[in-house]
Design a protein around this motif. Structure first.
Motif, PDB file in Angstrom:
ATOM      1  N   TRP A 194       0.860  -1.179   0.000  1.00 34.51           N
ATOM      2  CA  TRP A 194       0.000   0.000   0.000  1.00 34.51           C
ATOM      3  C   TRP A 194       0.899   1.233   0.000  1.00 34.51           C
ATOM      4  CZ3 TRP A 194      -5.139   0.036  -0.695  1.00 34.51           C
ATOM      5  CH2 TRP A 194      -5.865  -1.120  -0.401  1.00 34.51           C
ATOM      6  N   PHE A 195       0.551   2.172  -0.840  1.00 41.66           N
ATOM      7  CA  PHE A 195       1.223   3.456  -0.907  1.00 41.66           C
ATOM      8  C   PHE A 195       0.173   4.547  -0.788  1.00 41.66           C
ATOM      9  CE2 PHE A 195       5.606   2.511  -2.334  1.00 41.66           C
ATOM     10  CZ  PHE A 195       5.475   1.152  -2.563  1.00 41.66           C
TER      11      PHE A 195
ATOM     12  N   ARG B   8       4.328  10.245  -3.778  1.00 44.69           N
ATOM     13  CA  ARG B   8       3.764   8.995  -3.276  1.00 44.69           C
ATOM     14  C   ARG B   8       4.754   8.341  -2.327  1.00 44.69           C
ATOM     15  NH1 ARG B   8       0.741   5.416  -7.633  1.00 44.69           N
ATOM     16  NH2 ARG B   8       2.833   5.273  -8.537  1.00 44.69           N
ATOM     17  N   GLU B   9       4.244   7.782  -1.228  1.00 45.10           N
ATOM     18  CA  GLU B   9       5.116   7.183  -0.227  1.00 45.10           C
ATOM     19  C   GLU B   9       4.621   5.813   0.182  1.00 45.10           C
ATOM     20  OE1 GLU B   9       5.169   9.432   3.405  1.00 45.10           O
ATOM     21  OE2 GLU B   9       3.030   9.150   3.784  1.00 45.10           O
ATOM     22  N   PHE B  10       5.553   4.989   0.633  1.00 46.68           N
ATOM     23  CA  PHE B  10       5.243   3.650   1.105  1.00 46.68           C
ATOM     24  C   PHE B  10       4.468   3.717   2.414  1.00 46.68           C
ATOM     25  CE2 PHE B  10       5.724  -0.739   2.010  1.00 46.68           C
ATOM     26  CZ  PHE B  10       6.053  -0.850   3.350  1.00 46.68           C
ATOM     27  N   VAL B  11       3.479   2.823   2.558  1.00 43.45           N
ATOM     28  CA  VAL B  11       2.691   2.739   3.781  1.00 43.45           C
ATOM     29  C   VAL B  11       2.884   1.395   4.465  1.00 43.45           C
ATOM     30  CG1 VAL B  11       0.366   2.760   4.753  1.00 43.45           C
ATOM     31  CG2 VAL B  11       0.972   4.363   2.919  1.00 43.45           C
ATOM     32  N   ALA B  12       2.607   0.322   3.733  1.00 45.06           N
ATOM     33  CA  ALA B  12       2.666  -1.010   4.328  1.00 45.06           C
ATOM     34  C   ALA B  12       2.804  -2.042   3.216  1.00 45.06           C
ATOM     35  CB  ALA B  12       1.425  -1.299   5.155  1.00 45.06           C
ATOM     36  N   ALA B  13       3.290  -3.234   3.582  1.00 46.30           N
ATOM     37  CA  ALA B  13       3.422  -4.305   2.606  1.00 46.30           C
ATOM     38  C   ALA B  13       3.386  -5.644   3.319  1.00 46.30           C
ATOM     39  CB  ALA B  13       4.715  -4.159   1.805  1.00 46.30           C
TER      40      ALA B  13
ATOM     41  N   ALA C 132       1.325  -4.447  -6.635  1.00 50.12           N
ATOM     42  CA  ALA C 132       1.853  -5.815  -6.616  1.00 50.12           C
ATOM     43  C   ALA C 132       3.285  -5.835  -7.134  1.00 50.12           C
ATOM     44  CB  ALA C 132       0.979  -6.722  -7.477  1.00 50.12           C
ATOM     45  N   GLY C 133       4.128  -6.595  -6.455  1.00 50.86           N
ATOM     46  CA  GLY C 133       5.512  -6.748  -6.875  1.00 50.86           C
ATOM     47  C   GLY C 133       5.933  -8.195  -6.766  1.00 50.86           C
ATOM     48  N   ASN C 134       7.125  -8.476  -7.285  1.00 51.11           N
ATOM     49  CA  ASN C 134       7.602  -9.858  -7.284  1.00 51.11           C
ATOM     50  C   ASN C 134       8.546 -10.177  -6.143  1.00 51.11           C
ATOM     51  OD1 ASN C 134       6.149 -10.554  -9.595  1.00 51.11           O
ATOM     52  ND2 ASN C 134       7.773  -9.790 -10.934  1.00 51.11           N
ATOM     53  N   ILE C 135       9.130  -9.157  -5.553  1.00 49.37           N
ATOM     54  CA  ILE C 135      10.079  -9.392  -4.454  1.00 49.37           C
ATOM     55  C   ILE C 135       9.779  -8.415  -3.327  1.00 49.37           C
ATOM     56  CG2 ILE C 135      11.913 -10.289  -5.929  1.00 49.37           C
ATOM     57  CD1 ILE C 135      13.194  -7.507  -5.817  1.00 49.37           C
ATOM     58  N   PRO C 136      10.089  -8.772  -2.091  1.00 48.11           N
ATOM     59  CA  PRO C 136       9.871  -7.842  -0.974  1.00 48.11           C
ATOM     60  C   PRO C 136      10.689  -6.578  -1.146  1.00 48.11           C
ATOM     61  CG  PRO C 136      10.174 -10.063  -0.167  1.00 48.11           C
ATOM     62  CD  PRO C 136      10.518 -10.099  -1.643  1.00 48.11           C
TER      63      PRO C 136
ATOM     64  N   MET D 195      10.244  -2.041  -0.503  1.00 44.44           N
ATOM     65  CA  MET D 195       9.410  -0.897  -0.161  1.00 44.44           C
ATOM     66  C   MET D 195       9.555   0.240  -1.162  1.00 44.44           C
ATOM     67  SD  MET D 195       8.959  -2.912   2.254  1.00 44.44           S
ATOM     68  CE  MET D 195      10.610  -3.334   2.850  1.00 44.44           C
ATOM     69  N   ALA D 196      10.370   0.042  -2.171  1.00 43.52           N
ATOM     70  CA  ALA D 196      10.567   1.088  -3.174  1.00 43.52           C
ATOM     71  C   ALA D 196       9.465   1.033  -4.217  1.00 43.52           C
ATOM     72  CB  ALA D 196      11.924   0.909  -3.839  1.00 43.52           C
ATOM     73  N   GLU D 197       8.984   2.196  -4.571  1.00 40.72           N
ATOM     74  CA  GLU D 197       7.867   2.293  -5.511  1.00 40.72           C
ATOM     75  C   GLU D 197       8.164   1.614  -6.840  1.00 40.72           C
ATOM     76  OE1 GLU D 197       6.456   6.297  -5.676  1.00 40.72           O
ATOM     77  OE2 GLU D 197       5.331   5.965  -7.526  1.00 40.72           O
ATOM     78  N   ASN D 198       9.394   1.746  -7.318  1.00 41.02           N
ATOM     79  CA  ASN D 198       9.712   1.206  -8.643  1.00 41.02           C
ATOM     80  C   ASN D 198       9.867  -0.307  -8.655  1.00 41.02           C
ATOM     81  OD1 ASN D 198      12.166   0.900  -7.388  1.00 41.02           O
ATOM     82  ND2 ASN D 198      13.238   2.431  -8.622  1.00 41.02           N
ATOM     83  N   ALA D 199       9.733  -0.957  -7.510  1.00 44.25           N
ATOM     84  CA  ALA D 199       9.786  -2.420  -7.446  1.00 44.25           C
ATOM     85  C   ALA D 199       8.437  -3.050  -7.747  1.00 44.25           C
ATOM     86  CB  ALA D 199      10.273  -2.875  -6.084  1.00 44.25           C
ATOM     87  N   TYR D 200       7.392  -2.241  -7.829  1.00 45.50           N
ATOM     88  CA  TYR D 200       6.046  -2.752  -8.045  1.00 45.50           C
ATOM     89  C   TYR D 200       5.650  -2.590  -9.509  1.00 45.50           C
ATOM     90  CZ  TYR D 200       5.737  -2.934  -2.995  1.00 45.50           C
ATOM     91  OH  TYR D 200       5.958  -3.235  -1.675  1.00 45.50           O
ATOM     92  N   HIS D 201       5.063  -3.643 -10.072  1.00 44.75           N
ATOM     93  CA  HIS D 201       4.761  -3.606 -11.502  1.00 44.75           C
ATOM     94  C   HIS D 201       3.302  -3.381 -11.815  1.00 44.75           C
ATOM     95  CE1 HIS D 201       3.209  -7.659 -10.849  1.00 44.75           C
ATOM     96  NE2 HIS D 201       4.382  -8.032 -10.367  1.00 44.75           N
TER      97      HIS D 201
END
Length: 121
Positions: free
Chosen positions: A35-36, A44-49, A97-101, A103-109
């Motif tokens: 969640w961002f 935009r900032e990270f909230v939880a994962a 949704a991302g493939n690996i743990p 918290m960076a925004e660009n890790a989510y596809h």
């Protein structure tokens, strides 16, 4: 994967909201979900994962102890329970949704469209 966030609204400070994120597809359990949020005038900032099997969850310092991330892989659903809300939590909230743990925004596809949360004082 396609994502659809919902559950936002207007709430008074100290109140609670539960956000939901519905995911399409049969591989939801494989994804690391996050969640961002983007507040007015801010990035935009990270909230939880949470990991795919729910074994680990991660939180930003600003929400730790107040927000809880969870998922139901059988229903392809991601949740964010938000308690003790503050005016500073006002933002558009996005699920991703991302493939690996990570918290960076660009890790989510994949990203949902966002749901507005407004906390009044």
């Amino acid at each position: 994967v396609q994502l659809q966030a919902s559950g936002g609204g207007l709430v008074q400070a100290g109140g609670s909201l539960r956000l939901s994120c519905a995911a399409s597809g049969r591989t939801f359990s494989r994804y690391f979900m996050g969640w961002f949020r983007r507040a007015p005038g801010k990035e935009r900032e990270f909230v939880a994962a949470i990991t795919g099997s729910s074994t680990r969850s991660y939180y930003s310092d600003s929400v730790k102890g107040r927000f809880t991330v969870s998922r139901d892989n059988g229903k392809n659903m991601l949740y964010l329970q938000m308690n003790s809300l503050k005016p500073g939590d006002t933002a558009v909230y996005y699920c991703a949704a991302g493939n690996i743990p990570n918290m960076a925004e660009n890790a989510y596809h994949s990203w949902g469209q966002g749901t507005q949360v407004t906390v009044s004082s």
